[in-house]
Design a protein around this motif. Sequence first.
Motif, PDB file in Angstrom:
ATOM      1  N   ARG A  21       0.860  -1.179   0.000  1.00 33.08           N
ATOM      2  CA  ARG A  21       0.000   0.000   0.000  1.00 33.08           C
ATOM      3  C   ARG A  21       0.902   1.238   0.000  1.00 33.08           C
ATOM      4  NH1 ARG A  21      -5.275  -0.381   1.924  1.00 33.08           N
ATOM      5  NH2 ARG A  21      -4.582  -2.349   2.791  1.00 33.08           N
ATOM      6  N   LEU A  22       0.670   2.139  -0.968  1.00 32.42           N
ATOM      7  CA  LEU A  22       1.471   3.358  -1.110  1.00 32.42           C
ATOM      8  C   LEU A  22       0.557   4.567  -1.251  1.00 32.42           C
ATOM      9  CD1 LEU A  22       4.052   1.925  -3.649  1.00 32.42           C
ATOM     10  CD2 LEU A  22       4.488   2.448  -1.246  1.00 32.42           C
ATOM     11  N   THR A  23       1.155   5.766  -1.115  1.00 32.91           N
ATOM     12  CA  THR A  23       0.398   7.000  -1.177  1.00 32.91           C
ATOM     13  C   THR A  23       0.924   7.887  -2.311  1.00 32.91           C
ATOM     14  OG1 THR A  23       0.256   6.892   1.238  1.00 32.91           O
ATOM     15  CG2 THR A  23      -0.420   8.953   0.186  1.00 32.91           C
ATOM     16  N   ARG A  24       0.024   8.263  -3.211  1.00 30.60           N
ATOM     17  CA  ARG A  24       0.385   9.206  -4.266  1.00 30.60           C
ATOM     18  C   ARG A  24       0.579  10.599  -3.667  1.00 30.60           C
ATOM     19  NH1 ARG A  24      -3.696   6.100  -7.120  1.00 30.60           N
ATOM     20  NH2 ARG A  24      -2.743   5.085  -8.910  1.00 30.60           N
ATOM     21  N   ILE A  64       8.376  -4.203  -9.426  1.00 31.49           N
ATOM     22  CA  ILE A  64       9.275  -3.060  -9.250  1.00 31.49           C
ATOM     23  C   ILE A  64      10.645  -3.377  -9.832  1.00 31.49           C
ATOM     24  CG2 ILE A  64      10.473  -1.596  -7.580  1.00 31.49           C
ATOM     25  CD1 ILE A  64       8.027  -1.948  -5.737  1.00 31.49           C
ATOM     26  N   GLU A  65      11.133  -2.454 -10.651  1.00 33.94           N
ATOM     27  CA  GLU A  65      12.475  -2.590 -11.221  1.00 33.94           C
ATOM     28  C   GLU A  65      13.474  -1.703 -10.476  1.00 33.94           C
ATOM     29  OE1 GLU A  65      14.365  -1.221 -15.313  1.00 33.94           O
ATOM     30  OE2 GLU A  65      12.982  -2.911 -15.526  1.00 33.94           O
ATOM     31  N   SER A  66      13.060  -0.461 -10.129  1.00 30.65           N
ATOM     32  CA  SER A  66      13.999   0.435  -9.439  1.00 30.65           C
ATOM     33  C   SER A  66      13.247   1.515  -8.675  1.00 30.65           C
ATOM     34  CB  SER A  66      14.954   1.073 -10.447  1.00 30.65           C
ATOM     35  OG  SER A  66      14.245   1.914 -11.334  1.00 30.65           O
ATOM     36  N   PHE A  67      13.999   2.169  -7.755  1.00 30.41           N
ATOM     37  CA  PHE A  67      13.512   3.314  -6.984  1.00 30.41           C
ATOM     38  C   PHE A  67      14.488   4.462  -7.210  1.00 30.41           C
ATOM     39  CE2 PHE A  67      12.945  -0.300  -3.951  1.00 30.41           C
ATOM     40  CZ  PHE A  67      11.582  -0.397  -4.006  1.00 30.41           C
ATOM     41  N   GLU A  68      13.964   5.685  -7.153  1.00 24.41           N
ATOM     42  CA  GLU A  68      14.803   6.881  -7.178  1.00 24.41           C
ATOM     43  C   GLU A  68      14.253   7.868  -6.161  1.00 24.41           C
ATOM     44  OE1 GLU A  68      15.713   8.537 -11.182  1.00 24.41           O
ATOM     45  OE2 GLU A  68      14.166   7.100 -11.801  1.00 24.41           O
ATOM     46  N   SER A  69      15.099   8.735  -5.672  1.00 27.01           N
ATOM     47  CA  SER A  69      14.666   9.795  -4.781  1.00 27.01           C
ATOM     48  C   SER A  69      15.201  11.115  -5.330  1.00 27.01           C
ATOM     49  CB  SER A  69      15.195   9.539  -3.372  1.00 27.01           C
ATOM     50  OG  SER A  69      14.733  10.534  -2.499  1.00 27.01           O
ATOM     51  N   ILE A  72      10.409   7.965  -6.772  1.00 23.90           N
ATOM     52  CA  ILE A  72       9.875   7.517  -8.055  1.00 23.90           C
ATOM     53  C   ILE A  72      10.123   6.018  -8.166  1.00 23.90           C
ATOM     54  CG2 ILE A  72       9.998   7.743 -10.561  1.00 23.90           C
ATOM     55  CD1 ILE A  72      11.265  10.569  -9.997  1.00 23.90           C
ATOM     56  N   ILE A  73       9.051   5.269  -8.353  1.00 13.03           N
ATOM     57  CA  ILE A  73       9.147   3.816  -8.505  1.00 13.03           C
ATOM     58  C   ILE A  73       8.950   3.502  -9.981  1.00 13.03           C
ATOM     59  CG2 ILE A  73       8.123   1.595  -7.904  1.00 13.03           C
ATOM     60  CD1 ILE A  73       7.111   2.946  -5.324  1.00 13.03           C
ATOM     61  N   THR A  74       9.899   2.772 -10.557  1.00  9.88           N
ATOM     62  CA  THR A  74       9.793   2.355 -11.947  1.00  9.88           C
ATOM     63  C   THR A  74       9.512   0.859 -11.991  1.00  9.88           C
ATOM     64  OG1 THR A  74      11.377   4.052 -12.601  1.00  9.88           O
ATOM     65  CG2 THR A  74      10.952   2.295 -14.196  1.00  9.88           C
ATOM     66  N   LEU A  75       8.470   0.481 -12.741  1.00  6.01           N
ATOM     67  CA  LEU A  75       8.127  -0.926 -12.883  1.00  6.01           C
ATOM     68  C   LEU A  75       8.866  -1.528 -14.076  1.00  6.01           C
ATOM     69  CD1 LEU A  75       4.270  -0.815 -12.290  1.00  6.01           C
ATOM     70  CD2 LEU A  75       6.124  -0.954 -10.616  1.00  6.01           C
ATOM     71  N   ALA A  76       8.871  -2.828 -14.171  1.00 11.11           N
ATOM     72  CA  ALA A  76       9.527  -3.527 -15.281  1.00 11.11           C
ATOM     73  C   ALA A  76       8.931  -3.110 -16.618  1.00 11.11           C
ATOM     74  CB  ALA A  76       9.415  -5.037 -15.089  1.00 11.11           C
ATOM     75  N   SER A  77       7.674  -2.694 -16.621  1.00  6.74           N
ATOM     76  CA  SER A  77       7.000  -2.255 -17.847  1.00  6.74           C
ATOM     77  C   SER A  77       7.435  -0.859 -18.285  1.00  6.74           C
ATOM     78  CB  SER A  77       5.490  -2.247 -17.628  1.00  6.74           C
ATOM     79  OG  SER A  77       5.150  -1.245 -16.671  1.00  6.74           O
ATOM     80  N   GLY A  78       8.144  -0.141 -17.399  1.00 10.47           N
ATOM     81  CA  GLY A  78       8.545   1.231 -17.681  1.00 10.47           C
ATOM     82  C   GLY A  78       7.625   2.260 -17.052  1.00 10.47           C
ATOM     83  N   LYS A  79       6.450   1.830 -16.565  1.00 13.41           N
ATOM     84  CA  LYS A  79       5.505   2.745 -15.905  1.00 13.41           C
ATOM     85  C   LYS A  79       6.135   3.262 -14.625  1.00 13.41           C
ATOM     86  CE  LYS A  79       0.769   3.143 -14.358  1.00 13.41           C
ATOM     87  NZ  LYS A  79       0.148   4.121 -15.220  1.00 13.41           N
TER      88      LYS A  79
END
Length: 65
Positions: free
Chosen positions: A3-6, A19-24, A29-36
């Motif tokens: 559960r996350l908050t926009r 989830i593929e990666s996180f950035e701060s 910013i969470i990037t999914l394997a799909s690129g979303k």
Amino acid sequence: MIRLTRLNKTIFVLNSDLIESFESKPDTIITLASGKKYVVCESVDEVIDKVMQFKAGILKYANEN
């Protein structure tokens, strides 16, 4: 699922296995394997903790059954 908050304070549930990666930058910013990408209020460390708790819960459930 975690559960996350926009940024607009709405809550959503994300499949953490995608989830593929996180950035701060400074927002998380969470990037999914799909690129979303998703921008969330939680810090990178909070997201990591949520993923770890979710996966630990799966293991606990599997060991109980």
